[in-house]
Design a protein around this motif. Structure first.
Motif, PDB file in Angstrom:
ATOM      1  N   ALA A   1     113.251  68.335  77.072  1.00 34.22           N
ATOM      2  CA  ALA A   1     112.764  67.618  75.902  1.00 34.22           C
ATOM      3  C   ALA A   1     112.575  66.145  76.257  1.00 34.22           C
ATOM      4  CB  ALA A   1     113.729  67.773  74.734  1.00 34.22           C
ATOM      5  N   VAL A   2     111.786  65.444  75.444  1.00 34.16           N
ATOM      6  CA  VAL A   2     111.436  64.063  75.749  1.00 34.16           C
ATOM      7  C   VAL A   2     111.341  63.264  74.457  1.00 34.16           C
ATOM      8  CG1 VAL A   2     108.943  64.485  75.671  1.00 34.16           C
ATOM      9  CG2 VAL A   2     109.820  62.630  77.113  1.00 34.16           C
ATOM     10  N   ARG A   3     111.534  61.950  74.571  1.00 34.85           N
ATOM     11  CA  ARG A   3     111.281  61.022  73.478  1.00 34.85           C
ATOM     12  C   ARG A   3     110.884  59.682  74.069  1.00 34.85           C
ATOM     13  NH1 ARG A   3     114.595  59.420  69.398  1.00 34.85           N
ATOM     14  NH2 ARG A   3     113.862  57.284  69.646  1.00 34.85           N
ATOM     15  N   GLU A   4     110.147  58.914  73.306  1.00 30.89           N
ATOM     16  CA  GLU A   4     109.901  57.533  73.673  1.00 30.89           C
ATOM     17  C   GLU A   4     111.168  56.730  73.407  1.00 30.89           C
ATOM     18  OE1 GLU A   4     105.168  56.889  73.009  1.00 30.89           O
ATOM     19  OE2 GLU A   4     106.395  57.008  71.195  1.00 30.89           O
ATOM     20  N   THR A   5     111.346  55.642  74.133  1.00 27.69           N
ATOM     21  CA  THR A   5     112.563  54.847  73.986  1.00 27.69           C
ATOM     22  C   THR A   5     112.405  53.829  72.852  1.00 27.69           C
ATOM     23  OG1 THR A   5     111.797  53.335  75.721  1.00 27.69           O
ATOM     24  CG2 THR A   5     113.256  55.143  76.384  1.00 27.69           C
TER      25      THR A   5
ATOM     26  N   ARG B   1     100.622  68.236  76.019  1.00 31.25           N
ATOM     27  CA  ARG B   1     100.617  66.825  75.629  1.00 31.25           C
ATOM     28  C   ARG B   1     100.003  66.628  74.235  1.00 31.25           C
ATOM     29  NH1 ARG B   1      97.841  63.148  77.242  1.00 31.25           N
ATOM     30  NH2 ARG B   1      99.262  61.523  76.530  1.00 31.25           N
ATOM     31  N   PHE B   2      99.123  67.513  73.817  1.00 34.45           N
ATOM     32  CA  PHE B   2      98.568  67.435  72.467  1.00 34.45           C
ATOM     33  C   PHE B   2      99.693  67.563  71.435  1.00 34.45           C
ATOM     34  CE2 PHE B   2      97.020  69.607  68.655  1.00 34.45           C
ATOM     35  CZ  PHE B   2      96.013  68.745  68.238  1.00 34.45           C
ATOM     36  N   PHE B   3     100.662  68.444  71.714  1.00 31.23           N
ATOM     37  CA  PHE B   3     101.792  68.648  70.813  1.00 31.23           C
ATOM     38  C   PHE B   3     102.910  67.630  71.045  1.00 31.23           C
ATOM     39  CE2 PHE B   3      99.799  72.854  71.166  1.00 31.23           C
ATOM     40  CZ  PHE B   3      99.655  73.177  69.825  1.00 31.23           C
ATOM     41  N   VAL B   4     103.011  67.124  72.269  1.00 26.50           N
ATOM     42  CA  VAL B   4     104.102  66.215  72.633  1.00 26.50           C
ATOM     43  C   VAL B   4     103.493  64.984  73.297  1.00 26.50           C
ATOM     44  CG1 VAL B   4     106.362  66.038  73.746  1.00 26.50           C
ATOM     45  CG2 VAL B   4     105.496  68.284  73.075  1.00 26.50           C
TER      46      VAL B   4
ATOM     47  N   HIS C   1     105.208  74.830  73.513  1.00 26.50           N
ATOM     48  CA  HIS C   1     104.270  75.106  72.426  1.00 26.50           C
ATOM     49  C   HIS C   1     103.193  76.118  72.810  1.00 26.50           C
ATOM     50  CE1 HIS C   1     106.170  71.301  71.250  1.00 26.50           C
ATOM     51  NE2 HIS C   1     105.951  71.712  70.020  1.00 26.50           N
ATOM     52  N   ASP C   2     103.359  76.749  73.952  1.00 23.31           N
ATOM     53  CA  ASP C   2     102.406  77.773  74.390  1.00 23.31           C
ATOM     54  C   ASP C   2     102.856  79.116  73.811  1.00 23.31           C
ATOM     55  OD1 ASP C   2     100.657  79.501  75.631  1.00 23.31           O
ATOM     56  OD2 ASP C   2     100.881  78.604  77.620  1.00 23.31           O
ATOM     57  N   GLU C   3     102.498  79.361  72.577  1.00 23.94           N
ATOM     58  CA  GLU C   3     102.988  80.542  71.875  1.00 23.94           C
ATOM     59  C   GLU C   3     102.539  81.837  72.542  1.00 23.94           C
ATOM     60  OE1 GLU C   3     102.032  80.349  67.754  1.00 23.94           O
ATOM     61  OE2 GLU C   3     103.150  78.488  67.419  1.00 23.94           O
ATOM     62  N   ALA C   4     101.345  81.851  73.095  1.00 25.93           N
ATOM     63  CA  ALA C   4     100.842  83.076  73.737  1.00 25.93           C
ATOM     64  C   ALA C   4     101.666  83.411  74.974  1.00 25.93           C
ATOM     65  CB  ALA C   4      99.375  82.920  74.099  1.00 25.93           C
ATOM     66  N   ALA C   5     101.931  82.424  75.826  1.00 26.69           N
ATOM     67  CA  ALA C   5     102.721  82.675  77.029  1.00 26.69           C
ATOM     68  C   ALA C   5     104.137  83.074  76.664  1.00 26.69           C
ATOM     69  CB  ALA C   5     102.721  81.435  77.917  1.00 26.69           C
ATOM     70  N   LEU C   6     104.737  82.366  75.705  1.00 28.30           N
ATOM     71  CA  LEU C   6     106.097  82.703  75.278  1.00 28.30           C
ATOM     72  C   LEU C   6     106.157  84.132  74.739  1.00 28.30           C
ATOM     73  CD1 LEU C   6     107.011  79.348  73.524  1.00 28.30           C
ATOM     74  CD2 LEU C   6     108.168  80.305  75.533  1.00 28.30           C
ATOM     75  N   LYS C   7     105.161  84.509  73.957  1.00 29.53           N
ATOM     76  CA  LYS C   7     105.130  85.875  73.419  1.00 29.53           C
ATOM     77  C   LYS C   7     105.052  86.899  74.539  1.00 29.53           C
ATOM     78  CE  LYS C   7     102.328  88.928  70.494  1.00 29.53           C
ATOM     79  NZ  LYS C   7     101.111  89.021  69.632  1.00 29.53           N
ATOM     80  N   GLY C   8     104.180  86.632  75.526  1.00 30.75           N
ATOM     81  CA  GLY C   8     104.030  87.574  76.627  1.00 30.75           C
ATOM     82  C   GLY C   8     105.328  87.787  77.385  1.00 30.75           C
ATOM     83  N   PHE C   9     106.054  86.701  77.657  1.00 32.83           N
ATOM     84  CA  PHE C   9     107.280  86.850  78.438  1.00 32.83           C
ATOM     85  C   PHE C   9     108.444  87.369  77.597  1.00 32.83           C
ATOM     86  CE2 PHE C   9     104.901  84.323  81.470  1.00 32.83           C
ATOM     87  CZ  PHE C   9     105.299  84.904  82.666  1.00 32.83           C
TER      88      PHE C   9
ATOM     89  N   THR D   1     111.857  65.934  71.510  1.00 39.35           N
ATOM     90  CA  THR D   1     110.905  67.022  71.271  1.00 39.35           C
ATOM     91  C   THR D   1     110.839  67.908  72.513  1.00 39.35           C
ATOM     92  OG1 THR D   1     109.575  65.617  69.817  1.00 39.35           O
ATOM     93  CG2 THR D   1     108.521  67.596  70.694  1.00 39.35           C
ATOM     94  N   ALA D   2     111.064  69.191  72.334  1.00 35.63           N
ATOM     95  CA  ALA D   2     111.003  70.131  73.456  1.00 35.63           C
ATOM     96  C   ALA D   2     109.583  70.228  73.987  1.00 35.63           C
ATOM     97  CB  ALA D   2     111.492  71.508  73.020  1.00 35.63           C
ATOM     98  N   TYR D   3     109.455  70.260  75.314  1.00 36.38           N
ATOM     99  CA  TYR D   3     108.133  70.476  75.910  1.00 36.38           C
ATOM    100  C   TYR D   3     108.122  71.610  76.925  1.00 36.38           C
ATOM    101  CZ  TYR D   3     109.668  67.593  79.920  1.00 36.38           C
ATOM    102  OH  TYR D   3     110.338  67.078  80.991  1.00 36.38           O
ATOM    103  N   THR D   4     109.273  72.084  77.373  1.00 39.16           N
ATOM    104  CA  THR D   4     109.326  73.327  78.150  1.00 39.16           C
ATOM    105  C   THR D   4     110.458  74.201  77.645  1.00 39.16           C
ATOM    106  OG1 THR D   4     110.904  72.778  79.911  1.00 39.16           O
ATOM    107  CG2 THR D   4     108.610  72.051  80.237  1.00 39.16           C
TER     108      THR D   4
END
Length: 313
Positions: free
Chosen positions: A143-147, A26-29, A123-131, A297-300
């Motif tokens: 992804a999400v946006r405000e209306t 949520r800090f990023f999105v 935005h979890d670069e560490a987890a993405l890198k690991g997998f 904005t992508a969040y997962t």
């Protein structure tokens, strides 16, 4: 670091980790709902569908998966770990996930579960890198946006409105063209049940899946389909509606019609008190990915791996 079974005694710490990881995203999105309710983890504890990493008397991370099912991304049994069903502290997160997945994969493969999928925060670069280093590749994105109002170019001769029952035939035809597109290179998603006119009409009349359409004269040339539920707990929040289908006729692409229709739909949602909108799409659909990430904005990011089943031969 010690890897053990995920047990009921770890539920409280695991729920806290899952919440902390969501708040990190949520800090990023910031468009994500602040008070989204994370699903309970009780169903994983003690069911041999989860592992935990311990160190210094602390829960460093946990990794759980849903009941394996046939036909997950291919003709084999597969298991999926939703974004709320795993978590790790920030310190050495990539290594923690690597160790957790190693233990989980040993159990899954020994049970002849060869297709593995995990939904991670974008935005979890560490987890993405690991997998990714562990053999996973990207597959889906939420992804999400405000209306908020969306700037859109003028579309000469095009008008937008909510779909009516009489639009069902044109909508079913366009929905089947979406399926054809997703079945082609480079996506190759198999589809077996074509959209029917009657089923599309029922969706329009029922109101649970609102359609918004663009018309060139009297001809429907694009649509967006909405639904209340999505692919994860944030998408299921009452404050969010989710796009579950979209199409523009090929000869009219690049003219701003899709953006204009999206802007119209944002106005409609905002007018009905819906503050945010989500969408999920295949990351390997280049046309869709480019469009959605212009406006959302992508969040997962969901990643997947297929283990060569010959390992057990």
């Amino acid at each position: 670091m010690k890897i053990v079974d995920f047990t009921p005694g770890q539920l409280e710490q695991a729920a806290l980790l899952a919440r902390l990881n969501y708040d990190e995203e949520r800090f990023f999105v910031p468009a994500l709902p602040e008070l989204a309710r994370l699903p309970a983890l009780d169903g994983y504890a003690g069911e041999k569908r989860g592992v935990a990493a311990l160190g210094g008397g602390e829960l460093l991370g946990f990794f759980c998966w849903n009941e394996p099912q046939e036909g997950l991304f291919g003709p084999c049994k597969g298991a999926w770990s939703p974004v709320h069903a795993h978590g790790a502290v920030s310190r050495n997160r990539a290594e923690i996930y690597e160790r957790l997945y190693q233990a989980a994969a040993e159990r899954l493969v020994s049970g002849r579960v060869f297709s593995h999928a995990v939904t991670l925060y974008a935005h979890d670069e560490a987890a993405l890198k690991g997998f990714f280093q562990g053999g996973f590749g990207g597959r889906c994105v939420d992804a999400v946006r405000e209306t908020l109002p969306l700037a859109a170019p003028p579309c000469q001769g095009i008008r937008f409105r909510r779909a009516e029952s009489g639009d069902a035939e044109a909508l079913a035809r366009m929905r089947n063209r979406v399926s054809a597109h997703l079945s082609a290179s480079p996506i190759f998603l198999p589809f077996s049940s074509p959209a029917a006119v009657a089923g599309t009409a029922d969706e329009i009349q029922g109101g649970q899946h609102p359609y918004f359409i663009a018309l060139d004269g009297s001809r429907p040339v694009a649509f967006l389909r909405l639904q209340a539920d999505g692919e994860n707990f944030a998408a299921n929040d009452p404050s969010m509606m989710n796009i579950s289908g979209a199409y523009t006729e090929p000869e009219l692409r690049g003219k701003g019609i899709a953006t204009g229709l999206l802007a119209f739909m944002m106005d409609e949602l905002r007018g009905h008190g819906i503050p945010r909108c989500g969408v999920d799409f295949e990351s390997f659909n280049p046309e869709g990915r480019r469009f959605w990430l212009k406006h959302f904005t992508a969040y997962t990011t969901s990643v997947a791996r297929r283990v060569d089943e010959r390992i057990l031969n």
